[in-house]
Design a protein around this motif. Structure first.
Motif, PDB file in Angstrom:
ATOM      1  N   GLN A 261      -3.373  47.081  65.277  1.00 42.47           N
ATOM      2  CA  GLN A 261      -3.441  46.511  63.962  1.00 42.47           C
ATOM      3  C   GLN A 261      -3.892  45.537  63.914  1.00 42.47           C
ATOM      4  OE1 GLN A 261       0.594  46.791  62.459  1.00 42.47           O
ATOM      5  NE2 GLN A 261       0.772  49.181  62.135  1.00 42.47           N
ATOM      6  N   GLU A 262      -4.552  44.898  63.326  1.00 40.41           N
ATOM      7  CA  GLU A 262      -4.604  43.826  62.910  1.00 40.41           C
ATOM      8  C   GLU A 262      -4.202  42.559  62.920  1.00 40.41           C
ATOM      9  OE1 GLU A 262      -7.711  40.650  62.583  1.00 40.41           O
ATOM     10  OE2 GLU A 262      -8.325  43.537  62.942  1.00 40.41           O
ATOM     11  N   LYS A 263      -2.870  42.780  62.227  1.00 39.82           N
ATOM     12  CA  LYS A 263      -1.758  41.529  62.598  1.00 39.82           C
ATOM     13  C   LYS A 263      -1.766  41.027  64.614  1.00 39.82           C
ATOM     14  CE  LYS A 263       2.293  44.007  62.024  1.00 39.82           C
ATOM     15  NZ  LYS A 263       3.315  44.235  59.670  1.00 39.82           N
ATOM     16  N   TYR A 264      -1.759  42.013  65.293  1.00 41.88           N
ATOM     17  CA  TYR A 264      -1.125  42.175  66.460  1.00 41.88           C
ATOM     18  C   TYR A 264      -2.545  42.060  67.111  1.00 41.88           C
ATOM     19  CZ  TYR A 264       3.990  43.603  64.581  1.00 41.88           C
ATOM     20  OH  TYR A 264       4.653  43.491  63.460  1.00 41.88           O
ATOM     21  N   LYS A 265      -3.656  41.871  67.493  1.00 40.27           N
ATOM     22  CA  LYS A 265      -4.423  42.080  68.195  1.00 40.27           C
ATOM     23  C   LYS A 265      -4.199  40.962  69.088  1.00 40.27           C
ATOM     24  CE  LYS A 265      -8.530  38.829  65.618  1.00 40.27           C
ATOM     25  NZ  LYS A 265      -9.166  39.372  64.964  1.00 40.27           N
ATOM     26  N   ASN A 266      -3.457  39.806  69.004  1.00 39.97           N
ATOM     27  CA  ASN A 266      -3.394  38.563  69.787  1.00 39.97           C
ATOM     28  C   ASN A 266      -2.425  38.722  70.153  1.00 39.97           C
ATOM     29  OD1 ASN A 266      -6.711  37.874  69.645  1.00 39.97           O
ATOM     30  ND2 ASN A 266      -5.539  36.666  67.487  1.00 39.97           N
ATOM     31  N   THR A 267      -0.814  39.830  70.071  1.00 40.85           N
ATOM     32  CA  THR A 267       0.087  39.589  70.263  1.00 40.85           C
ATOM     33  C   THR A 267      -0.193  40.267  71.828  1.00 40.85           C
ATOM     34  OG1 THR A 267       0.941  40.326  68.312  1.00 40.85           O
ATOM     35  CG2 THR A 267       2.403  40.779  69.666  1.00 40.85           C
ATOM     36  N   LYS A 268       0.801  39.189  72.870  1.00 43.78           N
ATOM     37  CA  LYS A 268       0.700  39.266  74.207  1.00 43.78           C
ATOM     38  C   LYS A 268       1.925  41.064  74.663  1.00 43.78           C
ATOM     39  CE  LYS A 268      -0.481  34.995  75.537  1.00 43.78           C
ATOM     40  NZ  LYS A 268       0.040  33.690  76.076  1.00 43.78           N
ATOM     41  N   VAL A 269       1.732  41.571  75.232  1.00 46.92           N
ATOM     42  CA  VAL A 269       2.407  43.107  74.742  1.00 46.92           C
ATOM     43  C   VAL A 269       2.995  43.460  77.178  1.00 46.92           C
ATOM     44  CG1 VAL A 269       3.154  45.283  74.578  1.00 46.92           C
ATOM     45  CG2 VAL A 269       2.286  44.045  73.016  1.00 46.92           C
TER      46      VAL A 269
END
Length: 385
Positions: A261-269
């Motif tokens: 998802q676009e809103k999580y494209k930079n979320t570190k997982v």
């Protein structure tokens, strides 16, 4: 021929749990229970009729490897009574014993999930006990339970939940959040449905271990949003665990659409346990998504000799700079210690096989070993030992 040697390389364990200082002597049965992933107390109950050379009932290769390693380390016979007796003698000063074990394998730091055991162990006390650097991930489920006991309305609960997560992520020693949603409702996380989550809140207040999938999915998304804002890591339990895991929905492949998802494209997982036994799926995900990483924990050390096969499979797809060492140790310091030993002995075999097949020279293989043991942690988490 020159070979890769990882013994003595510094190590950071990116996923483990703290253990309580145990000043009382261990019994053989009690010690075996501490080593097992089983949640069934009867798994180890009576060792009185074990014959010579017979494996202890309920034991597996992990326990066999640890007992043999302990007998060599403690210089005693390879039977549970002798091992536990020697261990009890050496661990009378529990802190000194723990520190000696950690120094033996050059374990210098760890990311700890203080959500287990409960009530939480103090991070600074644990750091002093072990004499290593300890960072923390804040587990979301205990917070959900705590807030549900104090707030009647869903609106108050969810507002305070977000606020508390944000406060935790502002703490210097906290490197991220963690969820064990795989133990409660599974990893097939759906989009936020506030109406459905509100309806499930009353059920959750009555039984905080109930599935309440839409409520848990909602809380998962809020945690992801908070990690995105804080530029810290979302740790997600993937794959097997103890007997409560929702096994049919524990594969990390269920999360792929969420990560895209676009809103999580930079979320570190951080995929905790690397999805085992679905480690190929985890390896594929980290190979295609730049902000998703994995560790090799739980399968290391609890599959013992299987770690060699697992690492070979993980690196069929996973980039070398996106995989980190872990243990999932959780009851006694011997788990942390043996986790490093099993990982190193198996990884050396994998790396040296690559050299023998002329896939790379020994210097590059050595560097890859160091990357997984500590260099990747330093780079990914931007923390220097």
């Amino acid at each position: 021929m020159k070979k890769v040697k990882l013994t003595g390389v510094k190590v950071v364990d990116v996923h483990a749990h703290p253990f309580k200082e145990k000043l009382e002597a261990q019994s053989p049965v009690g010690f075996l229970r501490n080593l097992s992933l089983s949640v069934i107390p009867e798994m180890f109950s009576d060792l009185s009729e074990v014959e010579k050379n017979q494996p202890y009932p309920g034991s597996n290769m992990w326990i066999q490897r640890l007992l043999r390693g302990m007998s060599q380390y403690l210089n005693c016979n390879e039977d549970i009574e002798a091992i536990v007796h020697a261990r009890n003698e050496q661990s009378k000063d529990f802190s000194a014993y723990t520190q000696k074990l950690f120094k033996d394998v050059n374990l210098q730091g760890a990311i700890m999930d203080f959500g287990y055991p409960q009530p939480p162990i103090d991070r600074e006390d644990f750091e002093e006990l072990c004499d290593i650097k300890v960072w923390e991930i804040s587990r979301i489920e205990p917070l959900m339970v705590e807030l549900s006991e104090d707030y009647e309305s869903f609106e108050e609960f969810i507002s305070l939940y977000r606020k508390r997560l944000q406060e935790d992520l502002c703490k210097e020693h906290v490197v991220g959040l963690k969820t064990i949603i795989a133990y409660r409702s599974g990893l097939d996380v759906e989009e936020i449905d506030e109406s459905a989550a509100t309806k499930e809140y009353e059920t959750f207040k009555k039984d905080t271990r109930s599935a309440v999938k839409r409520l848990r999915d909602y809380c998962f998304h809020i945690a992801m949003e908070c990690c995105t804002e804080a530029d810290k890591f979302m740790h997600i339990h993937t794959g097997i665990g103890d007997g409560e895991v929702v096994l049919p929905k524990a594969s990390p492949s269920y999360l792929l659409d969420i990560f895209r998802q676009e809103k999580y494209k930079n979320t570190k997982v951080h995929l905790v346990h690397g999805g085992y036994p679905w480690m190929e799926e985890a390896a594929f995900i980290v190979s295609i998504l730049p902000n998703v990483y994995m560790d090799i924990s739980l399968q290391n050390p609890f599959t013992a000799h299987g770690v060699e096969r697992i690492m070979s499979q993980v690196f069929e797809l996973a980039p070398f700079d996106k995989v980190m060492y872990g243990s999932d140790a959780f009851t006694v310091p011997e788990m942390n210690w043996m986790g490093v030993k099993i990982f190193i002995e198996n990884f050396e075999r994998v790396l040296n096989s690559w050299v023998e097949k002329d896939y790379m020279d020994v210097e590059k293989a050595q560097y890859i070993g160091e990357m997984v043991l500590y260099r990747n942690f330093e780079k990914i988490y931007n923390i220097k030992l």
